[in-house]
Design an enzyme around this catalytic site. Structure first.
Site, PDB file in Angstrom:
ATOM      1  N   TYR D  59      -9.479  -1.867   0.059  1.00 23.13           N
ATOM      2  CA  TYR D  59      -9.727  -0.585  -0.619  1.00 23.13           C
ATOM      3  C   TYR D  59      -8.709  -0.414  -1.744  1.00 23.13           C
ATOM      4  O   TYR D  59      -7.542  -0.770  -1.600  1.00 23.13           O
ATOM      5  CB  TYR D  59      -9.617   0.566   0.386  1.00 23.13           C
ATOM      6  N   GLU D  60      -9.161   0.180  -2.854  1.00 25.00           N
ATOM      7  CA  GLU D  60      -8.275   0.290  -4.008  1.00 25.00           C
ATOM      8  C   GLU D  60      -7.079   1.196  -3.750  1.00 25.00           C
ATOM      9  O   GLU D  60      -6.111   1.182  -4.497  1.00 25.00           O
ATOM     10  CB  GLU D  60      -9.049   0.769  -5.248  1.00 25.00           C
ATOM     11  N   SER D  61      -7.123   1.963  -2.668  1.00 21.31           N
ATOM     12  CA  SER D  61      -5.966   2.773  -2.288  1.00 21.31           C
ATOM     13  C   SER D  61      -4.802   1.914  -1.799  1.00 21.31           C
ATOM     14  O   SER D  61      -3.711   2.431  -1.584  1.00 21.31           O
ATOM     15  CB  SER D  61      -6.359   3.761  -1.192  1.00 21.31           C
ATOM     16  N   GLY D  62      -5.028   0.616  -1.624  1.00 19.89           N
ATOM     17  CA  GLY D  62      -3.938  -0.272  -1.215  1.00 19.89           C
ATOM     18  C   GLY D  62      -4.040  -0.759   0.217  1.00 19.89           C
ATOM     19  O   GLY D  62      -3.082  -1.324   0.742  1.00 19.89           O
ATOM     20  N   ILE D  93      -2.319  -3.549  -5.782  1.00 23.26           N
ATOM     21  CA  ILE D  93      -3.672  -3.965  -5.383  1.00 23.26           C
ATOM     22  C   ILE D  93      -4.455  -4.436  -6.606  1.00 23.26           C
ATOM     23  O   ILE D  93      -5.193  -5.421  -6.534  1.00 23.26           O
ATOM     24  CB  ILE D  93      -4.421  -2.836  -4.626  1.00 23.26           C
TER      25      ILE D  93
END
Lengths: 295, 257, 295, 257
Positions: D59-62, D93
């Site tokens: 996920y792009e949130s890391g 990320i």
């Protein structure tokens, strides 16, 4: 840099991992910043008589002195070559000053430049940039230092190419059973080294069921690691936080050994070439040199 | 100019101790300091143990606000990461902390330094076929670039304070005057050279280093004889305040002497 | 970016911190990636009637919808403006589509571009680069996208200028008594936001004697933070890992409120302008919207 | 083409469920997948719950290797960071993981897509005075650039599958053929468009999307009518395998339906 098929790191012996991943002529980075230096892997490379390597490391220390003295290296890419707090790397110096055992090509940067090169490699960028090198002679003797102009301000910045070692080797404290790896404390450029390298080997102190949160805990997912070797005290005489203490006595006694070519040869023969693995290497040492392996 | 141990005994301190103490005094409380191994680390920790308890020590290994209670044998020792306020990666320490201009003082050693505080830690002799191969740059070039000011410490001799460097590893004041500004270097560069004999400071106009203080028992002539260029001497040369009892006690306690 | 003199963050009320650091016309970044969004600070900026702000944020969500709807913003620099999983930001859309309450200048990037801009700001570099934007219309409508050529390979890469907000505002879970700040879990670009900004305000859930190691624990030393405000649930309706859960019900009910200008005005008046601080704001809400503040 | 709920009841599944199931089937075990919120997250987790247990969700949130057991309402939920193998920063990320080419599959939604899989999530109408302002780019442009392949999911309508995009937010196959190679884009770009009516795949030669499969109960003519450009139809158009009992159970269990 792992193909879709291999999603998990493989648990191997260090001997097998080195045999599979480190080939003559490869570019190899054994990283670790004072802490977690993969000494055992360097010894195994020497045992397997690898040659013609391009060695990469910000702080080549005793293990690189040994690799160079044993004739494994064709070239060194680095930023600071010394025996910290204890003296010189005489095998490195002999190679540069007198081509002993053979000439050693060098490519030198600053720490910031090397860190930027690893970051660029880990980021899949062809180069990285930093505000550095301006006015130094490094810029004139190192062809991998060039310049870029900021398209917004016009400022000139140093540009350095990405590092992409064929093999990156690091130590970490732990792996879990799925092959995820965790290191903590001072972690240097080890994450970037693994991510910038085509293949990777991680030495760990032990395998655990579950990781605990740690100060500066860095986890490398299993699928970016190729081989994991469980090698207790694999970073000796460096240390693994919460597992061992740095064996400063070893660093101090290296100065006279490194200085004398005959003594160096005898030492390497006795402690590295004649030992089967890292456990045997540790056994072969005077116990006073071992320090505290229970950190 | 080798020191006679009998002199040191009579004084109660060695010249190396004087050098360390003088270097420590350059730090004020509330300063952030980028610390190399060896004398810089000792001096910075001495400052922290004496007059500058709030000095923030930053090691290139990624330890910010380390508070060691004994001399760490390397810049990456467990005592540094265990006592730090934050531990981060090496790329981050150089990018987010040093390059970003967050560090007030950089402490650098040197094999050779010239009259403008330029530093050589790379080779003695020709780069391609050196007489002595030194360790190289390490963190120094960018410490010299980006810290607000730099303090250099080294032992005084004509072989270390030289007319012409064999190699410029880290830029000090370049060829003087407004060299740094012209090159766009953000920090002010070296402001003091602290040796075992004397204190030299950067002339704000010419950017050349000038003798401003000799350590107790050292004559100006000694310093001139031990300097490889015709050293400029300030109109008034002081005598460095000798190490105090508290400074010596803290220093010896820290190094385990 | 702190002068030598101030080595410690100051503990302040949120009201005082906003009054001191956020001025009309400033560039302000309230960051937080789903987790730890500084809602309470946005409300305080609205209460203090700041105007003409350039708002920066990767993911402007409800709090930016409120700031825009209340006329605080002159410009928005962003990469994704939505109410995640729940709908549109109608105040943002009304500003862009119909200049309500007044025109809003926008400068838009991708997430990768914004993250690179914060990194460049934190690194003291004038620009950052990435492999991105090629072939998109973003490159033609956003003047802060330019190009650099790799001096080693000739590859063209996108260049974006560093972000340097006047004020960076983030939430973290804890401060210690020396004013060091710790956050963990998803930490987004919050560290970069503080390091790139000239001044910074950190909202924390509580003050503790000592930090514990945490997964992805990020510590900001006291001397890079200007003001710390202790604001329990300051990220509500976002969340603070180990302190609260995300109030998804609040996000869902925002859609109709945001859509209707009159309803929006009444809601802001009742819950923000008429409340003295964040505790009073929470008190003013229907308890069913509060969710689990003890995460 | 609004679905009649009576049809869904008769079939035992909705077209949205068919779309999610078809998207999930694009993932094979051992794939690393960059997941956006909404349908992509649902589909990727459905794959993990059924035929691809080893799929790695990023996920792009890391959050790397997140293993949520219920649908997270956002890409930054606690369930993602608590179950992830590693949690890292957002700059990392995008730089070390996405840009470095470590991700096999990127799942993207779209407001508009064209015959070459180019995506608009920015505006409907003119950029300067839009009819509808959409959320914008988010992570999509670089997901489209750097993932080895991209799968697009969206509901089928002439307003979403359009002749000409109002804005190119993320590049698919550009204007076709070897456009990506010429531009130096590392990934292969969109390879499939999965809608609630059909599956379209990228023709390896022209890079144009071609109808290869209609979902059960959907006619080719329906798909053509709902597509804003003259959609090419494969020589043989299959019928998508309907959702299996296991797929539906896992999907409904995950979304809490």
């Amino acid at each position: 840099m792992v193909p879709e098929a291999q999603l998990m790191a493989r648990f191997s012996s260090l001997r097998d991992a080195v045999a599979e991943h480190v080939h003559d002529g490869d570019t190899v980075a054994l990283e670790g910043f004072t802490h977690l230096i993969p000494f055992a892997a360097g010894h195994e490379i020497i045992r397997q008589r690898r040659q013609d390597l391009t060695l990469v490391r910000m702080t080549p220390d005793i293990i690189y002195d040994q690799l160079i003295g044993m004739g494994c290296a064709r070239k060194l890419i680095f930023s600071w070559a010394g025996n910290p707090g204890a003296g010189s790397l005489h095998r490195f110096r002999d190679a540069v000053e007198h081509s002993v055992p053979h000439p050693l090509e060098i490519e030198e940067h600053s720490h910031a430049g090397m860190a930027t090169r690893y970051q660029a490699g880990a980021s899949g960028l062809p180069f990285g940039m930093l505000r550095g090198y301006a006015g130094t002679d490094l810029a004139s003797i190192t062809p991998t230092i060039r310049w870029v102009t900021c398209p917004f301000t016009g400022e000139n910045l140093a540009a350095v190419p990405a590092l992409h070692p064929d093999v990156g080797v690091i130590c970490a404290q732990q792996a879990d059973r799925d092959g995820n790896v965790m290191m903590w404390g001072i972690t240097g450029v080890q994450k970037e080294t693994v991510l910038a390298s085509t293949r990777s080997i991680v030495l760990v102190e032990e395998v655990v069921d579950e990781f605990s949160p740690r100060t500066n805990g860095v986890v490398l997912p299993s699928w970016v690691v190729d081989d994991i070797a469980v090698v207790p005290s694999g970073s000796y005489p460096s240390y693994a936080l919460d597992y061992s203490l740095r064996a400063s006595a070893f660093y101090a006694q290296w100065e006279p050994i490194s200085k004398d070519l005959a003594q160096f040869g005898a030492w390497m023969d006795e402690h590295v070439l004649s030992t089967a693995d890292h456990a045997a290497f540790l056994e072969s040492l005077d116990p006073s040199l071992l320090g505290d392996l229970d950190g | 100019m080798a020191e006679q141990s009998v002199d040191a005994e009579a004084r109660g301190w060695t010249r190396d101790e004087m050098m360390t103490v003088a270097a420590a005094r350059e730090l004020t409380s509330g300063t952030t300091c980028f610390v190399g191994i060896g004398l810089p680390s000792t001096a910075a920790n001495l400052a922290r143990a004496t007059h500058a308890p709030d000095v923030v020590l930053i090691y290139e290994s990624g330890c910010i606000g380390a508070k060691p209670d004994r001399l760490p044998p390397s810049i990456g020792d467990a005592i540094l990461s265990r006592t730090a306020d934050a531990v981060i990666s090496v790329p981050e320490i150089f990018a987010y902390w040093l390059q970003a201009g967050r560090i007030d003082v950089g402490f650098l050693g040197a094999a050779q330094v010239d009259r403008f505080g330029n530093i050589n830690t790379t080779v003695v002799g020709d780069y391609g076929s050196p007489t002595v191969r030194l360790p190289g740059a390490g963190g120094a070039p960018e410490i010299a670039t980006s810290c607000a000011r730099v303090i250099i410490t080294l032992r005084h001799s004509p072989r270390s304070l030289v007319e012409t460097l064999d190699f410029i590893t880290s830029v000090g004041q370049g060829d003087g005057r407004d060299y740094r500004a012209k090159l766009g270097l953000p920090g002010s560069g070296p402001q003091a050279i602290i040796t075992d004999l004397a204190v030299l400071r950067c002339d704000p106009e010419t950017s050349e280093f000038v003798l401003v203080s000799v350590h107790p028992g050292v004559e100006i002539a000694d310093v001139l004889a031990q300097t490889g260029w015709p050293l400029r001497v300030a109109d008034h040369v002081g005598v460095t305040t000798p190490p105090t009892h508290d400074e010596l006690r803290a220093l010896r306690n820290f190094v385990g002497a």
